[in-house]
Scaffold this motif. Sequence first.
Motif, PDB file in Angstrom:
ATOM      1  N   GLN A 108      56.844 -41.518  -5.913  1.00 18.48           N
ATOM      2  CA  GLN A 108      55.811 -42.417  -6.219  1.00 18.48           C
ATOM      3  C   GLN A 108      54.505 -41.781  -6.270  1.00 18.48           C
ATOM      4  O   GLN A 108      54.166 -40.921  -5.995  1.00 18.48           O
ATOM      5  CB  GLN A 108      56.377 -43.736  -5.928  1.00 18.48           C
ATOM      6  N   PRO A 109      53.657 -42.579  -7.330  1.00 16.59           N
ATOM      7  CA  PRO A 109      52.001 -42.173  -7.341  1.00 16.59           C
ATOM      8  C   PRO A 109      51.280 -42.767  -5.628  1.00 16.59           C
ATOM      9  O   PRO A 109      52.655 -43.472  -5.366  1.00 16.59           O
ATOM     10  CB  PRO A 109      51.899 -43.172  -8.211  1.00 16.59           C
ATOM     11  N   VAL A 110      50.444 -41.922  -5.057  1.00 15.64           N
ATOM     12  CA  VAL A 110      50.183 -42.708  -4.436  1.00 15.64           C
ATOM     13  C   VAL A 110      48.716 -42.906  -4.413  1.00 15.64           C
ATOM     14  O   VAL A 110      47.717 -41.870  -4.693  1.00 15.64           O
ATOM     15  CB  VAL A 110      50.258 -41.727  -2.694  1.00 15.64           C
ATOM     16  N   LEU A 111      48.207 -43.998  -3.567  1.00 12.64           N
ATOM     17  CA  LEU A 111      46.748 -44.440  -4.146  1.00 12.64           C
ATOM     18  C   LEU A 111      46.337 -44.803  -2.859  1.00 12.64           C
ATOM     19  O   LEU A 111      46.665 -45.332  -2.627  1.00 12.64           O
ATOM     20  CB  LEU A 111      46.429 -45.496  -5.253  1.00 12.64           C
ATOM     21  N   ILE A 112      45.438 -44.541  -2.500  1.00  9.84           N
ATOM     22  CA  ILE A 112      44.531 -44.357  -0.845  1.00  9.84           C
ATOM     23  C   ILE A 112      42.819 -44.108  -1.559  1.00  9.84           C
ATOM     24  O   ILE A 112      41.819 -44.106  -1.723  1.00  9.84           O
ATOM     25  CB  ILE A 112      44.437 -43.228  -0.569  1.00  9.84           C
ATOM     26  N   ASP A 113      42.681 -45.656  -0.777  1.00 11.93           N
ATOM     27  CA  ASP A 113      41.241 -46.175  -1.470  1.00 11.93           C
ATOM     28  C   ASP A 113      40.116 -45.580  -0.086  1.00 11.93           C
ATOM     29  O   ASP A 113      38.900 -45.338  -1.427  1.00 11.93           O
ATOM     30  CB  ASP A 113      41.243 -47.987  -1.250  1.00 11.93           C
ATOM     31  N   ASP A 114      40.441 -45.304   0.429  1.00 18.51           N
ATOM     32  CA  ASP A 114      39.525 -44.446   1.520  1.00 18.51           C
ATOM     33  C   ASP A 114      40.176 -43.871   3.248  1.00 18.51           C
ATOM     34  O   ASP A 114      40.973 -44.318   3.182  1.00 18.51           O
ATOM     35  CB  ASP A 114      38.827 -45.736   2.362  1.00 18.51           C
ATOM     36  N   VAL A 126      39.600 -29.061   2.425  1.00 15.83           N
ATOM     37  CA  VAL A 126      38.372 -29.411   1.613  1.00 15.83           C
ATOM     38  C   VAL A 126      38.126 -30.052   1.030  1.00 15.83           C
ATOM     39  O   VAL A 126      37.296 -30.655   0.232  1.00 15.83           O
ATOM     40  CB  VAL A 126      40.135 -28.098   0.434  1.00 15.83           C
ATOM     41  N   ILE A 127      39.537 -31.776   1.303  1.00 16.11           N
ATOM     42  CA  ILE A 127      38.668 -32.497   1.127  1.00 16.11           C
ATOM     43  C   ILE A 127      37.795 -33.664   1.804  1.00 16.11           C
ATOM     44  O   ILE A 127      36.464 -33.730   0.968  1.00 16.11           O
ATOM     45  CB  ILE A 127      40.192 -33.649   0.692  1.00 16.11           C
ATOM     46  N   ALA A 128      37.444 -33.231   2.725  1.00 18.48           N
ATOM     47  CA  ALA A 128      36.285 -33.369   3.550  1.00 18.48           C
ATOM     48  C   ALA A 128      35.501 -32.520   3.654  1.00 18.48           C
ATOM     49  O   ALA A 128      33.675 -33.231   3.179  1.00 18.48           O
ATOM     50  CB  ALA A 128      36.497 -33.301   5.701  1.00 18.48           C
ATOM     51  N   GLU A 129      35.192 -31.034   2.864  1.00 16.76           N
ATOM     52  CA  GLU A 129      34.229 -30.171   2.579  1.00 16.76           C
ATOM     53  C   GLU A 129      33.597 -30.955   1.694  1.00 16.76           C
ATOM     54  O   GLU A 129      31.861 -30.932   0.802  1.00 16.76           O
ATOM     55  CB  GLU A 129      34.862 -28.722   2.360  1.00 16.76           C
ATOM     56  N   HIS A 130      34.131 -31.949   0.025  1.00 17.66           N
ATOM     57  CA  HIS A 130      33.977 -31.940  -0.646  1.00 17.66           C
ATOM     58  C   HIS A 130      33.386 -33.428  -0.925  1.00 17.66           C
ATOM     59  O   HIS A 130      32.971 -34.203  -2.175  1.00 17.66           O
ATOM     60  CB  HIS A 130      34.872 -31.360  -2.213  1.00 17.66           C
ATOM     61  N   GLY A 131      33.442 -34.364   0.366  1.00 15.81           N
ATOM     62  CA  GLY A 131      32.954 -36.020   0.587  1.00 15.81           C
ATOM     63  C   GLY A 131      34.151 -36.379  -0.013  1.00 15.81           C
ATOM     64  O   GLY A 131      32.950 -37.504  -0.697  1.00 15.81           O
ATOM     65  N   ILE A 132      35.467 -36.102  -0.234  1.00 13.37           N
ATOM     66  CA  ILE A 132      36.066 -37.070  -0.680  1.00 13.37           C
ATOM     67  C   ILE A 132      36.902 -38.507  -0.516  1.00 13.37           C
ATOM     68  O   ILE A 132      37.036 -37.775   1.337  1.00 13.37           O
ATOM     69  CB  ILE A 132      37.312 -36.251  -1.562  1.00 13.37           C
ATOM     70  N   VAL A 133      36.654 -39.241  -0.529  1.00 14.94           N
ATOM     71  CA  VAL A 133      37.077 -40.535   0.086  1.00 14.94           C
ATOM     72  C   VAL A 133      38.336 -41.608  -0.042  1.00 14.94           C
ATOM     73  O   VAL A 133      39.279 -41.681   0.224  1.00 14.94           O
ATOM     74  CB  VAL A 133      36.085 -41.488   0.870  1.00 14.94           C
ATOM     75  N   SER A 134      38.537 -41.118  -2.346  1.00 15.63           N
ATOM     76  CA  SER A 134      39.401 -42.364  -2.388  1.00 15.63           C
ATOM     77  C   SER A 134      40.109 -41.222  -2.989  1.00 15.63           C
ATOM     78  O   SER A 134      39.933 -40.077  -4.177  1.00 15.63           O
ATOM     79  CB  SER A 134      38.930 -42.893  -3.582  1.00 15.63           C
ATOM     80  N   LEU A 135      41.567 -40.916  -3.188  1.00 11.59           N
ATOM     81  CA  LEU A 135      42.188 -40.590  -3.774  1.00 11.59           C
ATOM     82  C   LEU A 135      43.890 -40.733  -4.357  1.00 11.59           C
ATOM     83  O   LEU A 135      44.206 -41.710  -4.386  1.00 11.59           O
ATOM     84  CB  LEU A 135      43.281 -39.120  -2.953  1.00 11.59           C
ATOM     85  N   LEU A 136      43.917 -39.851  -5.579  1.00 12.63           N
ATOM     86  CA  LEU A 136      45.161 -41.148  -6.384  1.00 12.63           C
ATOM     87  C   LEU A 136      46.027 -39.553  -6.573  1.00 12.63           C
ATOM     88  O   LEU A 136      45.738 -38.637  -7.538  1.00 12.63           O
ATOM     89  CB  LEU A 136      44.994 -41.247  -7.288  1.00 12.63           C
ATOM     90  N   ASN A 137      47.489 -39.822  -6.121  1.00 14.34           N
ATOM     91  CA  ASN A 137      48.538 -38.678  -6.871  1.00 14.34           C
ATOM     92  C   ASN A 137      49.540 -39.338  -6.919  1.00 14.34           C
ATOM     93  O   ASN A 137      50.202 -40.536  -6.909  1.00 14.34           O
ATOM     94  CB  ASN A 137      48.584 -38.155  -5.361  1.00 14.34           C
ATOM     95  N   ALA A 152      44.029 -36.799  -8.454  1.00 21.79           N
ATOM     96  CA  ALA A 152      42.098 -37.021  -9.245  1.00 21.79           C
ATOM     97  C   ALA A 152      41.878 -37.662  -7.585  1.00 21.79           C
ATOM     98  O   ALA A 152      42.201 -38.348  -6.585  1.00 21.79           O
ATOM     99  CB  ALA A 152      42.330 -37.998  -9.522  1.00 21.79           C
ATOM    100  N   ASP A 153      40.188 -37.576  -7.433  1.00 23.49           N
ATOM    101  CA  ASP A 153      39.766 -36.848  -6.152  1.00 23.49           C
ATOM    102  C   ASP A 153      37.792 -38.203  -6.374  1.00 23.49           C
ATOM    103  O   ASP A 153      37.274 -37.340  -7.101  1.00 23.49           O
ATOM    104  CB  ASP A 153      39.777 -35.916  -5.314  1.00 23.49           C
ATOM    105  N   SER A 154      37.603 -38.742  -5.541  1.00 23.84           N
ATOM    106  CA  SER A 154      35.637 -39.547  -5.431  1.00 23.84           C
ATOM    107  C   SER A 154      35.657 -39.954  -4.109  1.00 23.84           C
ATOM    108  O   SER A 154      36.612 -39.935  -3.613  1.00 23.84           O
ATOM    109  CB  SER A 154      36.926 -40.855  -6.518  1.00 23.84           C
TER     110      SER A 154
END
Length: 411
Positions: A108-114, A126-137, A152-154
């Motif tokens: 199933q899709p996984v959406l994380i706001d923060d 790697v996510i922390a290194e690039h400052g990513i906080v919101s993810l959609l898989n 997708a990462d934001s």
Amino acid sequence: MPFKAPRDDPTGPDAAKEARRLRLHQRILRDFGRIALDDLEIGPLLQRAVAQAARATGVRHTKIMRYRTEQGDLLAEAGFGWRPGFVGKARFGIDAASPPGRALQTGQPVLIDDIRDHPEFRIHPVIAEHGIVSLLNVPIRFDRNIWGVLEADSEEPGHFDDLDAEFLEAMAALVAGALQRQAAVAQAEAAASEAAVRAERRGMLLRELQHRAKNNLALVAAMLAREKRTATAEQDARTAERLARLMQRVTAITLAQDRLAGAEGGGLADGTGTDLAGYLKALLGSLDLSLGGKVVFEADLESCVLPFDKAVVVGLAVNELVTNAAKHAYPEGVEGVVRVELHTDEVRAEAALTVSDDGRGIDPSAVAARRAGGGQELELLRHLARQLGGDIEQGTQERGTSVTLRFPLVV
């Protein structure tokens, strides 16, 4: 996991903006769909997919990860916006605490706001290194199996909405279609001889059995994830920890199931067994990611083939022993080494699996209590040993502990 409503009210002043987003999504999917029908190699095709996914969702980082059963991980096959050396090297966990791992397990899709301080998910370096906080898989699936995950990462909290999720699911479907076409061509070439046709028929039956089993495992993983969320919300730390261990056991079984694909997955050609060393290597790769590098693994594994059900039992035992070592041998903030050894004796037709550490050891009184029958962890190991027709030998020393599981080799 439920998705939020669109960011803008479709009847309000931002309706035109939403309409433009939809037109952009449709245009990108149309153009990419045409490309996917061409004889473009998979590598360039995946790279175009992540670039267009970034454009459609308005982010600077996207990636496609392929599920590798041999290593027990998700490998970055294509990426947009990441540092050099990311593609082909970055590995992500397949456990439920990994966002792409959750999408892989549940389908199933996984959406994380923060993701910062999120009680359910682990932040990849790697996510922390690039400052990513919101993810959609979203999962990429074909032939009723999940090939990998599109993410997708934001850097902006709450960036994604249901329109983004719908677009990524459509893009994942187009990518899956291209992968399926490539696989069909390869299968047609392999089926040129009569022997290959017979093998393909056996494979179809095996894949059907795997599909049914994986459906059940996905349902179990989703139920456990829900219970873990409830336990975390109620601040029941012990319950949450137990559920986390159960979820890792499901991961171990799923990984073994995915390797039950004949010679291609390291098993017997007739699909009745699997290479235990290869399975344990993949399992350790998954545990390495789920434990966040807390322990360093040293493995010395001799190759041997076991029936699938026996290999699963050994995998569950390794999962328990490694998890116990990480929990008890090395206190919070202390890193250490866990050694996993598998040796076989062909003359006696038996194998010895040993998991050891150099940690703080176990209090002698606690060892005595466990040997007398106390302790759920040791009782579970004894149960697994009985299923294998073997036994458990527990040793202690001033520094560190070791546990050996001896069992007969039966094919």
